[in-house]
Scaffold this motif. Structure first.
Motif, mmCIF file in Angstrom:
data_model
loop_
_atom_site.group_PDB
_atom_site.id
_atom_site.type_symbol
_atom_site.label_atom_id
_atom_site.label_comp_id
_atom_site.label_asym_id
_atom_site.label_seq_id
_atom_site.Cartn_x
_atom_site.Cartn_y
_atom_site.Cartn_z
ATOM 1 N N ARG A 120 0.833 -1.198 0.000
ATOM 2 C CA ARG A 120 0.000 0.000 0.000
ATOM 3 C C ARG A 120 0.869 1.249 0.000
ATOM 4 N N GLN A 121 1.948 1.187 0.786
ATOM 5 C CA GLN A 121 2.843 2.347 0.824
ATOM 6 C C GLN A 121 3.517 2.565 -0.514
ATOM 7 N N GLU A 122 3.931 1.487 -1.102
ATOM 8 C CA GLU A 122 4.606 1.613 -2.396
ATOM 9 C C GLU A 122 3.651 2.225 -3.430
ATOM 10 N N LEU A 123 2.400 1.764 -3.422
ATOM 11 C CA LEU A 123 1.412 2.313 -4.354
ATOM 12 C C LEU A 123 1.174 3.790 -4.072
ATOM 13 N N SER A 124 1.139 4.159 -2.786
ATOM 14 C CA SER A 124 0.948 5.574 -2.436
ATOM 15 C C SER A 124 2.009 6.438 -3.097
ATOM 16 N N GLY A 125 3.203 5.877 -3.229
ATOM 17 C CA GLY A 125 4.287 6.635 -3.844
ATOM 18 C C GLY A 125 4.024 6.943 -5.312
ATOM 19 N N HIS A 126 3.077 6.232 -5.914
ATOM 20 C CA HIS A 126 2.790 6.450 -7.333
ATOM 21 C C HIS A 126 1.467 7.174 -7.538
ATOM 22 N N VAL A 127 0.990 7.805 -6.468
ATOM 23 C CA VAL A 127 -0.360 8.354 -6.527
ATOM 24 C C VAL A 127 -0.531 9.367 -7.671
ATOM 25 N N ALA A 128 0.492 10.194 -7.905
ATOM 26 C CA ALA A 128 0.339 11.218 -8.944
ATOM 27 C C ALA A 128 0.161 10.566 -10.315
ATOM 28 N N ARG A 129 0.927 9.501 -10.562
ATOM 29 C CA ARG A 129 0.800 8.790 -11.848
ATOM 30 C C ARG A 129 -0.598 8.205 -12.006
ATOM 31 N N ILE A 130 -1.061 7.546 -10.938
ATOM 32 C CA ILE A 130 -2.375 6.894 -11.033
ATOM 33 C C ILE A 130 -3.460 7.951 -11.244
ATOM 34 N N GLN A 131 -3.325 9.058 -10.534
ATOM 35 C CA GLN A 131 -4.338 10.106 -10.703
ATOM 36 C C GLN A 131 -4.347 10.680 -12.109
ATOM 37 N N ALA A 132 -3.158 10.871 -12.665
ATOM 38 C CA ALA A 132 -3.097 11.439 -14.019
ATOM 39 C C ALA A 132 -3.776 10.492 -15.008
ATOM 40 N N THR A 133 -3.525 9.196 -14.847
ATOM 41 C CA THR A 133 -4.166 8.232 -15.740
ATOM 42 C C THR A 133 -5.674 8.216 -15.519
ATOM 43 N N ALA A 134 -6.075 8.252 -14.240
ATOM 44 C CA ALA A 134 -7.513 8.260 -13.939
ATOM 45 C C ALA A 134 -8.178 9.459 -14.601
ATOM 46 N N ALA A 135 -7.505 10.602 -14.595
ATOM 47 C CA ALA A 135 -8.085 11.804 -15.207
ATOM 48 C C ALA A 135 -8.238 11.615 -16.710
ATOM 49 N N ALA A 136 -7.238 10.986 -17.327
ATOM 50 C CA ALA A 136 -7.316 10.755 -18.778
ATOM 51 C C ALA A 136 -8.458 9.798 -19.101
ATOM 52 N N VAL A 137 -8.600 8.760 -18.266
ATOM 53 C CA VAL A 137 -9.687 7.794 -18.469
ATOM 54 C C VAL A 137 -11.032 8.505 -18.323
ATOM 55 N N ALA A 138 -11.148 9.338 -17.281
ATOM 56 C CA ALA A 138 -12.406 10.054 -17.039
ATOM 57 C C ALA A 138 -12.754 10.918 -18.253
ATOM 58 N N GLU A 139 -11.749 11.583 -18.806
ATOM 59 C CA GLU A 139 -12.020 12.476 -19.932
ATOM 60 C C GLU A 139 -12.446 11.679 -21.166
ATOM 61 N N ALA A 140 -11.738 10.570 -21.410
ATOM 62 C CA ALA A 140 -12.119 9.734 -22.558
ATOM 63 C C ALA A 140 -13.555 9.239 -22.381
ATOM 64 N N ASP A 141 -13.890 8.919 -21.139
ATOM 65 C CA ASP A 141 -15.228 8.440 -20.814
ATOM 66 C C ASP A 141 -16.284 9.517 -21.118
ATOM 67 N N CYS A 142 -15.999 10.752 -20.700
ATOM 68 C CA CYS A 142 -16.930 11.871 -20.951
ATOM 69 C C CYS A 142 -17.117 12.078 -22.447
ATOM 70 N N LEU A 143 -16.005 12.079 -23.180
ATOM 71 C CA LEU A 143 -16.082 12.344 -24.619
ATOM 72 C C LEU A 143 -16.882 11.242 -25.313
ATOM 73 N N CYS A 144 -16.652 9.989 -24.882
ATOM 74 C CA CYS A 144 -17.405 8.866 -25.448
ATOM 75 C C CYS A 144 -18.890 9.016 -25.154
ATOM 76 N N SER A 145 -19.178 9.435 -23.941
ATOM 77 C CA SER A 145 -20.568 9.587 -23.540
ATOM 78 C C SER A 145 -21.255 10.653 -24.405
ATOM 79 N N LEU A 146 -20.596 11.790 -24.563
ATOM 80 C CA LEU A 146 -21.191 12.854 -25.386
ATOM 81 C C LEU A 146 -21.388 12.378 -26.821
ATOM 82 N N ALA A 147 -20.418 11.592 -27.308
ATOM 83 C CA ALA A 147 -20.524 11.106 -28.689
ATOM 84 C C ALA A 147 -21.675 10.111 -28.824
ATOM 85 N N ALA A 148 -21.779 9.204 -27.845
ATOM 86 C CA ALA A 148 -22.845 8.193 -27.917
ATOM 87 C C ALA A 148 -24.218 8.861 -27.874
#
Ligand code: ADP
Length: 866
Positions: free
Chosen positions: A541-569
């Motif tokens: 868990r601690q090791e993963l915490s050290g990568h939090v910024a990376r995971i968040q950046a990816t999560a944000a990209a996924v969220a945005e792709a999700d929004c764009l897909c939703s608007l398109a659908a």
């Protein structure tokens, strides 16, 4: 008073520092509450209130009321208290009671407040839970919000006479669950009333000492880094002051470094469309006006997102429409690409479906509250990333091309996969979740543990052989642990080393030193392996915490792709078009529809309408027509299309050109301020004056029946004066849609430049009225109030009496009789009904009807014709 026990002294000491929260005091497997806390909690949570001893002669401590809850069920209880607006301070044992000498150390590990809950039970999936910081003084105002479940933080600041007004709008935008404010913000009536009465936000007033610039700047720098801190405005300290106080409060209640709160979004006035709470509510952006439900709102139509984080992002897009053509076309361009690539879009939607809430999982990992299942969920989510990336890679340009660069986090997926088994148990204290082969010591202990039975069996065989007792058995029970059982017939052959423990009817049970040693090994292996597994898990868990910024950046990209897909659908499903967005100031819509009305009644025909509003000509539309004709639907549809376009969405029309609008204002119907003791008319006039004061030439105004709340002449005069003000380019000159019953106002078309009359066509057939829902140039000839009233079911006697009175009034005033004789050229009722029947038939999906539905449809069609 009798002397207090050391534990009670400890309790009172901790309670002293947490006066405003309900204190959950950990005692063994329970959280106990005492005194007033116990009284409140027992009432709110339906718990039994007890005292340690009811004897009147007993000491204070023994009489103190108390109640308790099992610690493992605390989440649900905390959620209920938070929902009722309480704060809960959680006091844990901070050392192991087994090894503690005397009183166990205890300390507050976290204070849970409405704005700082992270437990999934208290949070809505598609919605952020914000805690806000507000700072107000004589010259400036600062506003910040943080969602600690995801780490998202926004801050902005204002100056000048409208600074408090801007704070109101930002509060409406983010709708925080809790706000920490300085004294001046607390003393500002409209702010406090908005927060407490309308947004049901928990308000926490902090002393002046918590708003010190140097300290605030230091806190911001420590949390977000020098670069982010440097982005805050130099000339306006309010941004840092509000954010500093907010962070201070979060640290104080959460007792952690909040490592995942590391991404600061500083935004400025002019970056997003500002909407006041009235407009947000009237336009039903995220919930309906009456029932406050998502269904029936614009968000409900647009939200086909597949992940909770996508859902939250789409909601935030709706709450923050853009003002820059470049930013808007970046989004709508990406939506367009997805509209064109059906296969990729659908595959993306599928790939996104299983990703879940990475953002909040990471939050829990950083907090240390994530269990084995949470971490495995994160792994399963991340395992889908390479596929998402691959699908996005089909787009090599625009925003999608950028999103395709997302970090697929394969190393972390791999790390979790190697460490944890696929289906870990609920609790991380009980072991059995570290994957075999990951740690040799875990494997060794497990083989003792699981091999226990084999070891026992071989000992049994050896003892049989040694003693020659054929019936010898090794068994286990909870009282003695392992034992050797010998039947009575072999009792004499038992060796001296056997120690007798129990006599049965037909045998004896013994233990031996050897058996006890083995037992110890087996039993302690279980404890040792659990402890070791827990330690390995914490390390992961601690090791993963050290990568939090990376995971968040990816999560944000996924969220945005999700929004764009939703608007398109949604655009494809509902047949929307891509609007041309520019700075022309022109709104030109060809065959526009109301996105929500058409979606709510998919089998009813929605009549599309055109709109043209220019910068100088056709700036102001006066819309007349009877009640129920569709005036407010038409006005809202224009506003909603503007809004949709400015979040980057397609719009429900054949074609549209939409000039950027800086703000949308609405004055529609009754407002919920009525409960606050203001009259309808007062509320209406306050809203109108707010609009006229703050609107600009680039704003869009939706004004529905201004002046209705007073006498006819007063009302008409006010309506006319407001219209003149809006239309006059020297005053406001804003694009305005103005619905009114005062037909006299239509005379302004010729006299005021930029004003144009429209009406929503109706036809009459005898005394009946038919709504055609078509907007046409020109004023309505009359109001048809009596016909509409009849339609609403007013008793016939009242209707015919009203007609009589109307005729009298008109004769007295010398106006022509209002109800003209039915004209031959008017569309007949039967023709309209036939049209509707044909339309229903055309739209009916016969294949998907059940026989019963088909019969029902037939019945309805027949009824329409007769
Ligand atoms: P008004 O504001 O003129 O009193 P509303 O806008 O409230 O009228 O509309 C009355 C009803 O007519 C609503 O139930 C709405 O669903 C329906 N309606 C309005 N415009 C249209 C349209 N263009 N096509 C189909 N139905 C419509």
């Amino acid at each position: 008073m009798a002397e207090l026990t050391p534990m009670m002294k400890q309790y009172l000491q901790i309670k002293e520092q947490n006066q405003d929260a309900i204190l959950f005091f950990r005692l063994g497997d329970f959280y106990e509450m005492f005194g007033d806390d116990a009284r409140k909690a027992s009432k709110e949570l339906d718990l039994t209130l007890t005292t340690r001893d009811k004897d009147k002669n007993k000491s204070f401590e023994e009489k103190i009321p108390m109640c308790g809850i099992p610690y493992h069920a605390s989440d649900a209880y905390i959620a209920r208290l938070i929902a009722k607006g309480y704060k809960v301070a959680i006091c844990e044992q901070t050392e192991d009671p087994a090894t503690a000498k005397g009183l166990v150390d205890r300390d507050i590990i976290r204070v849970v407040t409405p704005g700082t809950v992270i437990d999934a039970a208290c949070l809505e999936e598609g919605r952020s839970n914000f805690c806000a910081g507000l700072y107000l003084d004589d010259t400036c105002a600062g506003f910040s919000v943080c969602d600690i479940s995801t780490g998202k933080t926004h801050v902005t600041a204002f100056q000048g006479p409208d600074r408090a007004e801007h704070l109101l709008n930002e509060l409406g935008r983010f709708s925080p669950a809790e706000a920490v404010v300085n004294q001046a913000a607390y003393d500002c009536g409209p702010l406090l009333s908005l927060m407490q009465d309308k947004l049901h936000c928990h308000v926490e007033r902090l002393p002046a000492g918590r708003f010190q610039l140097q300290e605030a700047e230091r806190t911001v720098r420590t949390q977000f880094g020098d670069e982010a801190a440097a982005r805050l405005p130099k000339g306006n300290p309010a941004a840092a002051l509000s954010l500093g106080a907010l962070l201070g409060y979060l640290h104080e209640t959460q007792k952690t470094d909040l490592r995942h709160v590391d991404d600061l979004d500083y935004y400025q006035q002019g970056q997003f469309m500002e909407l006041d709470l009235t407009a947000r509510r009237n336009l039903e952006l995220t919930e309906t006006l009456r029932s406050k439900e998502k269904k029936g709102s614009l968000l409900w139509v647009l939200d086909k997102t597949k992940t909770p984080m996508g859902g939250r992002m789409l909601r935030s897009w709706l709450e923050r429409p853009l003002l820059s053509v470049t930013a808007i076309t970046r989004r709508s361009g990406a939506v367009g690409q997805l509209v064109d690539h059906t296969m990729t879009r659908e595959e993306l939607a599928l790939a996104l479906s299983g990703i879940g809430d990475m953002e909040r999982l990471v939050g829990r990992i950083v907090y240390g509250t994530a269990g084995g299942r949470d971490v495995v969920s994160l792994k399963n989510a991340m395992a889908r990333l390479p596929h998402v990336k691959e699908l996005l890679s089909a787009f090599d340009r625009g925003r999608l091309g950028e999103l395709a660069q997302l970090d697929p986090l394969e190393d972390l997926t791999d790390l979790i996969g190697r460490t944890l088994c696929d289906d870990p148990p609920f609790s991380v204290r009980e072991g059995e979740f570290i994957r075999e082969g990951f740690d040799p010591e875990v494997d060794r202990l497990r083989s003792i543990l699981h091999g226990g039975k084999g070891v026992i069996a071989s000992m049994e065989a050896a003892e049989k052989e040694k003693t020659g007792i054929r019936t010898l058995k090794i068994g286990y029970n909870k009282v003695f642990g392992y034992y050797i059982e010998v039947s009575n017939s072999f009792k004499d052959q038992v060796p001296d080393t056997y120690i007798r423990k129990q006599t049965l009817v037909n045998g004896e049970r013994y233990i031996t030193q050897e058996l006890k040693d083995l037992e110890h090994d087996i039993l302690s292996a279980s404890d040792r392996v659990s402890a070791l597994e827990y330690e390995l898990f914490t390390r992961l868990r601690q090791e993963l915490s050290g990568h939090v910024a990376r995971i968040q950046a990816t999560a944000a990209a996924v969220a945005e792709a999700d929004c764009l897909c939703s608007l398109a659908a949604v655009a494809v499903k509902n047949n929307y078009c891509c609007p041309a967005v520019d700075e022309s100031g022109v709104i030109e819509i060809h065959q526009g529809r109301h996105p929500v009305v058409e979606a709510m009644r998919p089998d009813a025909l929605f009549v599309p309408n055109d709109t043209y509003m220019g910068r100088s000509e056709d700036r102001v539309s006066i819309i007349t027509g009877p009640n129920m004709a569709g005036k407010s639907t038409y006005m809202r549809q224009v506003a909603l299309m503007v809004l949709m376009a400015q979040i980057g969405s397609f719009v429900p029309a054949k074609a549209a050109r939409l000039g950027i609008v800086d703000r949308i204002f609405t004055r529609i119907g009754a407002s919920d301020d009525l409960s606050a003791g203001q009259s309808t008319f007062m509320v209406e006039m306050t809203e109108v004056s707010d609009i006229l004061r703050t609107a600009t030439a680039d704003s869009l105004l939706i004004l529905d029946e201004i002046g209705r709340g007073t006498s006819t002449f007063d009302g008409m005069s006010i309506a006319r004066a407001v219209l003149e003000y809006c239309a006059d380019p020297k005053r406001l000159g804003a694009k305005t849609l103005f619905a009114t019953h005062y037909h006299e106002l239509t005379a302004m078309e010729g006299t005021l430049p930029g004003v144009k009359n429209y009406n929503i066509a109706v036809r009459t057939r005898g005394e009946e009225i038919v709504f055609l829902r078509k907007i046409v140039p020109g004023g309505a000839d009359r109001s048809y109030g009596i016909e509409v009233a009849k339609l609403a079911g007013l008793p016939e006697a009242v209707v015919s009496r009203a007609r009589k009175i109307l005729r009298q009034l008109e004769e007295e005033s010398g106006h022509p009789a209002a109800a003209p004789a039915p004209r031959e050229d008017q569309v007949s009722f039967a023709a309209v009904a036939e049209g509707e029947v044909i339309d229903r038939l055309r739209r009916a999906q016969v294949d998907s009807l059940t026989p019963l539905e088909a019969l029902q449809l037939l019945y309805e069609l027949k009824k329409k014709l007769t």
